[in-house]
Design a protein around this motif. Structure first.
Motif, mmCIF file in Angstrom:
data_model
loop_
_atom_site.group_PDB
_atom_site.id
_atom_site.type_symbol
_atom_site.label_atom_id
_atom_site.label_comp_id
_atom_site.label_asym_id
_atom_site.label_seq_id
_atom_site.Cartn_x
_atom_site.Cartn_y
_atom_site.Cartn_z
ATOM 1 N N ARG A 1 0.761 -1.095 0.004
ATOM 2 C CA ARG A 1 -0.322 -0.387 0.190
ATOM 3 C C ARG A 1 0.787 1.547 -0.191
ATOM 4 N NH1 ARG A 1 -4.679 -1.868 4.186
ATOM 5 N NH2 ARG A 1 -5.861 -4.166 2.995
ATOM 6 N N VAL A 2 2.254 1.292 -0.251
ATOM 7 C CA VAL A 2 2.506 2.121 -1.114
ATOM 8 C C VAL A 2 2.270 3.073 -1.827
ATOM 9 C CG1 VAL A 2 5.305 3.156 -2.013
ATOM 10 C CG2 VAL A 2 4.544 1.673 0.350
ATOM 11 N N GLU A 3 2.088 4.644 -2.584
ATOM 12 C CA GLU A 3 1.119 4.913 -3.226
ATOM 13 C C GLU A 3 2.567 6.020 -4.378
ATOM 14 O OE1 GLU A 3 -1.657 7.220 -2.177
ATOM 15 O OE2 GLU A 3 -3.115 5.791 -1.768
ATOM 16 N N ARG A 4 3.507 5.995 -3.723
ATOM 17 C CA ARG A 4 4.819 7.130 -4.340
ATOM 18 C C ARG A 4 6.100 6.743 -3.496
ATOM 19 N NH1 ARG A 4 5.158 10.815 -8.051
ATOM 20 N NH2 ARG A 4 6.765 12.587 -7.562
ATOM 21 N N LEU A 5 7.111 6.512 -3.927
ATOM 22 C CA LEU A 5 7.988 6.323 -3.361
ATOM 23 C C LEU A 5 9.032 8.096 -2.652
ATOM 24 C CD1 LEU A 5 9.603 3.078 -5.299
ATOM 25 C CD2 LEU A 5 9.201 3.737 -2.764
ATOM 26 N N ALA A 6 9.668 7.834 -2.397
ATOM 27 C CA ALA A 6 10.785 9.579 -2.356
ATOM 28 C C ALA A 6 11.765 8.899 -3.377
ATOM 29 C CB ALA A 6 10.382 9.612 -0.457
ATOM 30 N N VAL A 7 12.483 8.060 -2.729
ATOM 31 C CA VAL A 7 13.824 7.821 -3.706
ATOM 32 C C VAL A 7 13.731 6.147 -3.994
ATOM 33 C CG1 VAL A 7 15.717 8.336 -3.795
ATOM 34 C CG2 VAL A 7 15.116 9.251 -2.150
ATOM 35 N N LEU A 8 14.089 6.223 -5.280
ATOM 36 C CA LEU A 8 14.375 4.315 -6.016
ATOM 37 C C LEU A 8 15.702 4.235 -5.806
ATOM 38 C CD1 LEU A 8 13.368 1.718 -6.011
ATOM 39 C CD2 LEU A 8 12.599 2.490 -8.410
ATOM 40 N N VAL A 9 16.425 3.802 -5.072
ATOM 41 C CA VAL A 9 17.790 3.198 -5.624
ATOM 42 C C VAL A 9 17.672 1.965 -5.944
ATOM 43 C CG1 VAL A 9 20.180 3.593 -3.487
ATOM 44 C CG2 VAL A 9 17.823 4.992 -2.756
ATOM 45 N N GLY A 10 18.981 1.842 -6.540
ATOM 46 C CA GLY A 10 18.972 1.207 -7.371
ATOM 47 C C GLY A 10 20.981 0.675 -7.100
ATOM 48 N N SER A 11 21.414 -0.533 -6.555
ATOM 49 C CA SER A 11 22.803 -0.451 -6.812
ATOM 50 C C SER A 11 22.668 -1.843 -8.399
ATOM 51 C CB SER A 11 23.323 -0.814 -6.024
ATOM 52 O OG SER A 11 24.695 -1.236 -6.550
ATOM 53 N N SER A 12 23.836 -1.240 -9.262
ATOM 54 C CA SER A 12 24.366 -2.640 -9.897
ATOM 55 C C SER A 12 23.097 -3.022 -10.892
ATOM 56 C CB SER A 12 24.869 -3.785 -9.908
ATOM 57 O OG SER A 12 25.874 -4.264 -10.857
ATOM 58 N N TRP A 13 22.632 -3.774 -11.203
ATOM 59 C CA TRP A 13 21.594 -4.722 -11.859
ATOM 60 C C TRP A 13 20.548 -4.103 -11.491
ATOM 61 C CZ3 TRP A 13 18.013 -8.225 -9.429
ATOM 62 C CH2 TRP A 13 17.150 -8.381 -10.337
ATOM 63 N N GLY A 14 20.047 -4.100 -9.886
ATOM 64 C CA GLY A 14 18.571 -2.421 -8.841
ATOM 65 C C GLY A 14 18.943 -1.580 -10.270
ATOM 66 N N SER A 15 19.911 -0.716 -10.663
ATOM 67 C CA SER A 15 20.388 0.368 -10.995
ATOM 68 C C SER A 15 19.497 0.109 -12.817
ATOM 69 C CB SER A 15 21.336 1.835 -11.364
ATOM 70 O OG SER A 15 22.178 0.590 -12.356
ATOM 71 N N VAL A 16 19.387 -0.367 -13.084
ATOM 72 C CA VAL A 16 18.366 -0.944 -14.516
ATOM 73 C C VAL A 16 17.339 -1.281 -14.134
ATOM 74 C CG1 VAL A 16 18.705 -2.381 -16.416
ATOM 75 C CG2 VAL A 16 20.756 -2.222 -15.195
ATOM 76 N N VAL A 17 16.987 -1.777 -13.125
ATOM 77 C CA VAL A 17 15.351 -2.570 -12.750
ATOM 78 C C VAL A 17 15.120 -1.124 -12.131
ATOM 79 C CG1 VAL A 17 13.664 -3.538 -10.537
ATOM 80 C CG2 VAL A 17 16.362 -4.704 -12.166
ATOM 81 N N ALA A 18 15.259 -0.121 -11.598
ATOM 82 C CA ALA A 18 15.526 1.122 -11.131
ATOM 83 C C ALA A 18 14.897 2.516 -12.140
ATOM 84 C CB ALA A 18 15.981 1.781 -9.970
ATOM 85 N N LEU A 19 15.607 2.004 -13.204
ATOM 86 C CA LEU A 19 15.117 3.184 -14.849
ATOM 87 C C LEU A 19 14.394 2.023 -15.367
ATOM 88 C CD1 LEU A 19 18.814 3.667 -15.946
ATOM 89 C CD2 LEU A 19 16.683 5.442 -15.310
ATOM 90 N N ALA A 20 14.247 1.086 -15.490
ATOM 91 C CA ALA A 20 13.185 0.818 -15.881
ATOM 92 C C ALA A 20 12.099 0.625 -15.693
ATOM 93 C CB ALA A 20 13.358 -0.709 -16.413
#
Length: 299
Positions: free
Chosen positions: A111-130
């Protein structure tokens, strides 16, 4: 690299939050429902900071961020599908958008409606951008650490050869020296506490999840999409990163999004969240607070 500060040492010495499980409904799962394993700390009513780990990691990689950010934010880190106790994505052809959909289902279940910050590291940065491209209303800002251009630009026989090479090594039953892995991920002479944590990160990996995540890297080329992401972006790079060197990855992303902020971490490698945790946290905190102040301007 430089010695850890007293604050860095304290952050890395803190215990991790306990793992939790959450059912998440999404058509990417065979029966429409999967399980996501995650860690969370901080007041659930506070702005949410969500952390996405890399290929050889898990939610345990954000120990110092839970310790340093949970007083001000609700900090969450998942184990991506196929990692730890999280349900894998069925089949052998998971694309990066499947992980983005799994993340949306996870946030919906929380039930999270909006993230203040989405942090992605390495492969996680790819998922974050997508994810930010696909679900812009859910992301206030991005912090991409050891960012990666991914492998979607590799085509034809070269793609098949490189993908197969990666998949052959992606087997948790194959013994790999933990010290050698840490040597590749960290700057030379990394302090002992940093090495110890990094050497344990692969404990949550499964062969199936690892191979799925590798395949997803070959379904996207992040320089092609970063200019379409609508939220503020901050890119963090270690000057001694052997896995995702700044010139080959961050520089190419900044070339497509020159308005993004960029920070270089001197004498650090691929694991900035461990190698310079207090600076890492300060940037995440400033990003979240800047977003909060811009959302509530002073008359």
């Amino acid at each position: 690299m430089a010695e850890l500060s007293a604050l860095d040492t304290e952050l890395l010495s803190q215990d991790l939050p306990e793992l939790s499980l959450l059912a998440a409904g999404s058509p990417i799962y065979a029966d429409g429902r999967g399980v996501i394993e995650y860690r969370a700390s901080g007041d659930a009513s506070s702005p949410v900071v969500l952390m996405l780990h890399g290929l050889g990691s898990s939610s345990a990689g954000y120990r110092a961020q839970f310790a340093g950010l949970s007083r001000e934010f609700h900090v969450i880190a998942w184990n991506a599908p196929g990692f730890g106790g999280s349900s894998p994505i069925p089949g052998h052809h998971a694309g990066i958008d499947d992980y983005a959909e799994a993340l949306e289902a996870f946030l919906r279940a929380l039930r999270v409606e909006r993230l203040a910050v989405l942090v992605g590291s390495s492969w996680g940065s790819v998922v974050a951008l997508a994810f930010a491209k696909r679900y812009p209303a859910l992301v206030g800002s991005l912090v991409l650490s050891a960012s990666n251009v991914a492998k979607g630009g590799v085509v034809g026989e070269a793609r098949d050869a490189e993908l197969n090479s990666w998949l052959r090594t992606a087997d948790t039953s194959i013994h790999s020296s933990r010290a050698a892995i840490a040597d590749r991920l960290l700057a030379p002479r990394a302090p002992s506490p940093v090495r110890q944590h990094v050497e344990r990160l692969r404990d949550a990996m499964t062969t199936e999840g690892w191979r799925q995540a590798i395949r997803s890297l070959f379904t996207i080329h992040t320089p092609d999409i970063i200019s379409q992401v609508q939220c503020p972006i901050t890119i963090l790079s270690g000057t001694l990163d052997q896995v995702a060197p700044h010139r080959d990855h961050a520089d190419r992303l900044l070339g497509e999004a020159p308005w993004a902020k960029s920070y270089l971490f001197e004498d650090c490698g691929h694991m900035l969240k461990f190698e310079a945790p207090s600076r890492f946290n300060a940037i995440v905190r400033a990003t979240a607070l800047q977003l909060e102040s811009s959302a509530h301007p002073i008359d």
